[in-house]
Write an enzyme that holds these catalytic residues in place. Structure first.
Site, short mmCIF file in Angstrom:
data_model
loop_
_atom_site.label_atom_id
_atom_site.label_comp_id
_atom_site.label_asym_id
_atom_site.label_seq_id
_atom_site.Cartn_x
_atom_site.Cartn_y
_atom_site.Cartn_z
NE ARG A 69 -3.62 -2.34 2.56
CZ ARG A 69 -4.43 -2.62 3.57
NH1 ARG A 69 -4.43 -1.83 4.65
NH2 ARG A 69 -5.23 -3.67 3.53
CG ASP A 98 2.47 6.27 2.38
OD1 ASP A 98 1.49 5.53 2.61
OD2 ASP A 98 3.41 6.43 3.17
NE ARG A 133 8.25 9.08 2.91
CZ ARG A 133 7.05 9.65 3.10
NH1 ARG A 133 5.94 8.93 2.97
NH2 ARG A 133 6.95 10.92 3.42
#
Length: 265
Positions: A71, A73, A218
Site C-alpha cells: 500500500r 503512499d 523513508r
C-alpha cells in the site's frame, strides 16, 4: 537481485483461492505515483487501485476487486508492484496487460499479466520486497527529475552511509523506524540486503527485506542522511534500533524519492 528462497510463513486461507467459476490473475504494475493519493482506494482522491479496478470492470463486464502486494503512499512510485484479481473472463491471461494498457492513464502500466499459481495471494504470499530511495545531491535542484528524487544541496557521503547502513541487516524490532501511530501486530522485520551508492549526482538507498513498516524505508533514508550530515553519530544506528523510539531516528524524507522495485514470492 538474486533469486530468493525465503519462506513467507503465511497460513493458507479461503482468500488464497478464487470463487467457484472464476480464475485468479496476477499483474505486475508500474506507476508514477505523483498524481495519486497512493495505491489504496480512498475517498480523498484518485488511487492506483481505483484506476485498475475501474479499467478491469470495463474490460470484464464484472465488478472486480484488486488486491495489491503493498500500500504505497501518496507520491510514491512503483516499478514492480504485484497485484491479483479474480474473474470469470475468458480473455487469455497474457492478453489482459495489452487490453488494460489501452484503458489506463499513461502513468499506470501493466508490465505483465499471467495466470496466478494455485493458492497465490499478492499480499500474504509475499516473502520479500525491494525498495529504493533516490536523492539528487547537487547544489541546485534538478527540473527533469524533481518528481522522482529528493533534493539535498549539501554533499552526501555515500560510502559512509553504506557502511553505517549495514547495522540494519538482520532481524530486529524496527519500532524506531515506524511512523508514529502505526498499528501492527509486530514491528519485527528482517533486512537481507542494504546498500547505498552514488552515480553522478544521484545517491540511492536499496533495501531488501521480508516486509516493511509504515514509512520504514523513508525513515531509514532520513536516518542515513543525518549520518552523512553528522547529525547522527557513527555507530549510533544500533542504539537507535535498540531504543525502539521513533524520536531517536532521522526524519521521514519526502515520498517522491521512494520506489517499490520488486516483490518476491
Amino acid at each position: 537481485m538474486d533469486k530468493l528462497t525465503l519462506v513467507s510463513g503465511h497460513i493458507p486461507s479461503p482468500a488464497d483461492y478464487p470463487p467457484e467459476g472464476q480464475r485468479r490473475f496476477k499483474l505486475i504494475v508500474e506507476y508514477d505515483g505523483t498524481a495519486y493519493c497512493g495505491w489504496q482506494r480512498q475517498l480523498n482522491g484518485p488511487s492506483v487501485q481505483q484506476e485498475l479496478e475501474e479499467a478491469l470492470s470495463r474490460l470484464t463486464h464484472e465488478r472486480v476487486s484488486v488486491v495489491g502486494s503493498s500500500r504505497t503512499d501518496a507520491g510514491v512510485h512503483a516499478m514492480g508492484l504485484c497485484a491479483h484479481f479474480d474473474s470469470a473472463t475468458r480473455i487469455p491471461a497474457e492478453k489482459i496487460a495489452f487490453a488494460l494498457n489501452t484503458m489506463l492513464p499513461a502513468d499506470i502500466r501493466i508490465r505483465e499479466s499471467s495466470a496466478a499459481p494455485e493458492g497465490f495471494h499478492a499480499r500474504f504470499a509475499s516473502c520479500g520486497k525491494v525498495y529504493t530511495y533516490t536523492f539528487f545531491n547537487a547544489r541546485h535542484a534538478n527540473a527533469m527529475g524533481r518528481l522522482y528524487s529528493a533534493h539535498v544541496p549539501v554533499v552526501m557521503d555515500a560510502q559512509r552511509m553504506h557502511e553505517e547502513a549495514q547495522a540494519l541487516l538482520g532481524t530486529h524490532d524496527f519500532a524506531a523506524f515506524a511512523a508514529s501511530g502505526s498499528v501492527v501486530k509486530s514491528t519485527v522485520r528482517t533486512i537481507y540486503r542494504v546498500k547505498v551508492e552514488r552515480s553522478g549526482d544521484y545517491v540511492t538507498l536499496t533495501v531488501l527485506g521480508n516486509g516493511f513498516l509504515y514509512n520504514m524505508v523513508r525513515i531509514m533514508a532520513g536516518t542515513l542522511l543525518f549520518v552523512s550530515q553528522g547529525k547522527i553519530g557513527v555507530d549510533d544506528i544500533v542504539g537507535i534500533i535498540k531504543s525502539k523510539n521513533r524520536d531517536n531516528a532521522g526524519p521521514t524524507v519526502p515520498p517522491h524519492g521512494l520506489y517499490l522495485d520488486k516483490v518476491f514470492y
